[in-house]
Design an enzyme around this catalytic site. Structure first.
Site, PDB file in Angstrom:
ATOM      1  N   GLU A 139      -4.051   7.658  -5.307  1.00 49.78           N
ATOM      2  CA  GLU A 139      -4.211   6.928  -6.569  1.00 49.78           C
ATOM      3  C   GLU A 139      -5.456   7.420  -7.289  1.00 49.78           C
ATOM      4  OE1 GLU A 139      -4.052   2.686  -5.930  1.00 49.78           O
ATOM      5  OE2 GLU A 139      -2.169   2.827  -4.841  1.00 49.78           O
ATOM      6  N   HIS A 172      -1.279   0.249  -9.886  1.00 46.88           N
ATOM      7  CA  HIS A 172      -1.946  -0.665  -8.934  1.00 46.88           C
ATOM      8  C   HIS A 172      -2.554  -1.875  -9.656  1.00 46.88           C
ATOM      9  CE1 HIS A 172      -3.888  -0.826  -4.706  1.00 46.88           C
ATOM     10  NE2 HIS A 172      -3.738  -2.050  -5.190  1.00 46.88           N
ATOM     11  N   ARG A 212       0.861  -1.185   0.000  1.00 45.94           N
ATOM     12  CA  ARG A 212       0.000   0.000   0.000  1.00 45.94           C
ATOM     13  C   ARG A 212       0.898   1.236   0.000  1.00 45.94           C
ATOM     14  NH1 ARG A 212      -3.637  -2.537  -1.476  1.00 45.94           N
ATOM     15  NH2 ARG A 212      -5.627  -2.988  -0.478  1.00 45.94           N
TER      16      ARG A 212
HETATM   17  C1  OXD Z   1      -5.635  -5.742  -2.944  1.00 44.34           C
HETATM   18  C2  OXD Z   1      -4.902  -4.990  -3.977  1.00 44.34           C
HETATM   19  O1  OXD Z   1      -5.535  -5.410  -1.763  1.00 44.34           O
HETATM   20  O2  OXD Z   1      -5.024  -5.330  -5.167  1.00 44.34           O
HETATM   21  O3  OXD Z   1      -6.308  -6.704  -3.293  1.00 44.34           O
HETATM   22  O4  OXD Z   1      -4.182  -4.043  -3.653  1.00 44.34           O
END
Ligand code: OXD
Length: 327
Positions: free
Chosen positions: A259, A278, A230
């Site tokens: 994002e 992402h 993250r």
């Molecule tokens: C998730 C991601 O948490 O794709 O699934 O970031």
């Protein structure tokens, strides 16, 4: 019949196959806060289809009958509020679905750096033939921060490539995939050894801002940071400064504090940075795999059997030994 509310869209749509559920549950798919406000009261199950959605957190007061929430993602940070954590509502996630896909993305990112491919792509665009020597992955050290299913798969894929993989988890212990796992408290001691630092821990109060100015300074000037966890794990301003100052050699980032990454962000134009939107997990067929995983759990729930992939709401991830303990 119990009511299931699915929140949000992914890949531009609702969960594939949602219409199949009609005979055992009442299904409602909602896209915005008004629709959720209307449908949440009386709902027994919530599927957070868009794992980024914070709508459930915002409307938690209206979740008067919810027994179980499933997040169709690995990270549950957008959903898991303190009030949810304190409640007796169960939480499950997409544990396991993304392990291989993210591991392959991470290896790809490491190879991009080792083989100097960012530069090769740039030279090709300029029709420039410039022979260079590149690095070998074999013999390098990768520090994988997070030893859940994803971190573990990264270790399994990197081992045969001759990469020395060092794992970081919540506590120090022997481990079948990493050999030995080190406690997160040892991070500062381990960082100076790493050629690649790979972040795959969930975002929790404990891991927010994990890599900031001081820890970036501990990394080798030749090291690269890879973040597929993250954005909030890394202090982005400190990262930009460290890259500009040559304190580390590069970064491959799939996740960001904001994002989509704002167009004016300096990371876009840094030649030693790979910006990925992402998508490290999102293999062709991911949406079907995510939906099927939920449907399988829904059958269990309807039959009164224990759910798979229960998140420990205090920790923020699916715990378990040895393969499910991220950090
Ligand atoms: C998730 C991601 O948490 O794709 O699934 O970031």
């Amino acid at each position: 019949m119990p009511k299931v509310v699915a929140i949000g869209e992914m890949g531009g749509g609702a969960p594939p196959g949602l219409d199949r559920l009609g005979d055992r549950v009442v299904v409602r798919h909602v896209k915005d806060i008004e629709e959720l406000e209307r449908e949440l009261p009386g709902a027994a199950v919530v599927l957070v289809w868009d794992f980024r959605s914070t709508l459930l957190r915002e409307l938690w007061d209206r979740a008067d009958s919810v027994r179980w929430v499933h997040v169709a993602g690995a990270g549950v940070d957008a959903v898991l509020s303190a009030r949810f954590a304190e409640s007796d509502v169960m939480l499950t996630n997409a544990h396991g679905v993304f392990d291989r896909s993210i591991a392959e993305t991470v290896v790809g990112m490491m190879l991009v750096f080792a083989k100097d491919m960012l530069r090769t792509f740039e030279l090709q665009r300029r029709r420039t033939w410039l022979h260079r020597e590149t690095e070998m992955l074999a013999g390098r050290t990768a520090l994988v921060v997070g030893a859940g299913g994803i971190g573990r798969e990264i270790a399994r894929v990197l081992g045969p490539l001759g990469v020395d993989v060092v794992g970081v988890a919540s506590s120090e212990r022997p481990d079948p995939d990493f050999g030995r796992l080190y406690a997160i408290e040892s991070l500062d001691r381990l960082l100076p050894r790493a050629d690649f630092v790979v972040l795959v821990v969930p975002l929790t109060d404990r891991t927010r801002g994990l890599v900031g100015e001081a820890r970036l300074r501990l990394m080798k000037p030749t090291a690269r940071l890879i973040n597929v966890g993250r954005g909030g794990l890394v202090d982005e301003r400190a990262l930009v400064a460290a890259l500009e100052a040559g304190e580390i050699a590069g970064a491959a980032l799939d996740v960001f504090e904001d994002e989509p990454l704002p167009e004016s962000h300096p990371l876009w134009s840094m030649p030693q940075v790979l910006v990925s939107p992402h998508m490290s997990a999102d293999f062709k067929g991911w949406l079907e795999a995510l939906a099927d995983q939920f449907f399988e759990n829904l059958e269990l729930w309807l039959d009164g059997r224990p759910l798979k992939n229960l998140v420990d709401k205090r920790l923020g991830y699916v715990p378990g030994a040895p393969e499910k303990d991220p950090a």
